[in-house]
Design a protein around this motif. Sequence first.
Motif, short mmCIF file in Angstrom:
data_model
loop_
_atom_site.label_atom_id
_atom_site.label_comp_id
_atom_site.label_asym_id
_atom_site.label_seq_id
_atom_site.Cartn_x
_atom_site.Cartn_y
_atom_site.Cartn_z
N UNK A 71 0.83 -1.21 -0.02
CA UNK A 71 0.01 -0.10 0.15
C UNK A 71 0.95 1.27 -0.02
N UNK A 72 1.92 1.24 0.61
CA UNK A 72 2.98 2.61 0.88
C UNK A 72 3.44 2.47 -0.48
N UNK A 73 4.11 1.45 -1.03
CA UNK A 73 4.60 1.62 -2.39
C UNK A 73 3.48 2.40 -3.54
N UNK A 74 2.45 1.73 -3.46
CA UNK A 74 1.51 2.29 -4.41
C UNK A 74 1.33 3.73 -4.20
N UNK A 75 1.16 4.28 -3.04
CA UNK A 75 0.96 5.73 -2.52
C UNK A 75 2.18 6.55 -2.93
N UNK A 76 3.30 5.93 -2.80
CA UNK A 76 4.52 6.92 -3.25
C UNK A 76 4.58 6.82 -4.84
N UNK A 77 4.10 5.51 -5.54
CA UNK A 77 4.58 5.47 -6.99
C UNK A 77 3.56 6.36 -7.80
N UNK A 78 2.17 6.16 -7.46
CA UNK A 78 1.19 7.14 -8.04
C UNK A 78 1.31 8.42 -7.58
N UNK A 79 1.49 8.79 -6.20
CA UNK A 79 1.73 10.26 -5.86
C UNK A 79 2.87 10.79 -6.55
N UNK A 80 3.88 10.22 -6.86
CA UNK A 80 4.89 10.81 -7.42
C UNK A 80 4.89 10.97 -8.90
N UNK A 81 4.22 9.81 -9.52
CA UNK A 81 3.86 10.09 -11.00
C UNK A 81 2.86 11.23 -11.26
N UNK A 82 1.67 11.33 -10.39
CA UNK A 82 0.99 12.51 -10.70
C UNK A 82 1.56 13.70 -10.40
N UNK A 83 2.40 13.85 -9.22
CA UNK A 83 2.97 14.98 -8.95
C UNK A 83 4.01 15.37 -9.84
N UNK A 84 4.77 14.67 -10.76
CA UNK A 84 5.68 15.05 -11.75
C UNK A 84 4.93 15.48 -12.92
N UNK A 85 3.48 14.88 -13.35
CA UNK A 85 2.77 15.41 -14.01
C UNK A 85 2.15 16.76 -14.03
N UNK A 86 1.63 16.90 -12.76
CA UNK A 86 1.21 18.07 -12.50
C UNK A 86 2.28 19.44 -12.56
N UNK A 87 3.43 18.87 -12.13
CA UNK A 87 4.49 19.93 -12.05
C UNK A 87 4.97 20.38 -13.60
N UNK A 88 5.00 19.37 -14.36
CA UNK A 88 5.13 19.58 -15.75
C UNK A 88 4.15 20.49 -16.45
N UNK A 89 2.89 20.18 -15.97
CA UNK A 89 1.79 20.96 -16.60
C UNK A 89 1.55 22.33 -16.27
#
Length: 99
Positions: A71-89
């Motif tokens: 569960x922690x790995x899923x939170x980190x993976x998807x949180x980081x992935x979406x944060x990078x997308x948001x930061x680039x957007x």
Amino acid sequence: MFLVALIFASLVAFVYLKVQQSREVEPLVKRSYSLKSSIAIGIFLISFGINSYMSLQSSVAAVVALIFLVIGSINIFFGWKQYRLLKNYSPKETSTETN
């Protein structure tokens, strides 16, 4: 001892980021804080799972630790992935620096 400090630090970061999220008005910055808090709670879950297994070392603790790790790995993976997308957007609105 390192894991206990990591557990405490990630909980403090999670609470801080949630408070900042609730104070923010702009939606993209609010989403940015939400994603950062998701990463912080993921770090908490992983460190808590490892710490519980290392202190108890039983089969039940191993199952609980494995669940927390997933569960922690899923939170980190998807949180980081979406944060990078948001930061680039929109890098202008997601920067938390004040001028």
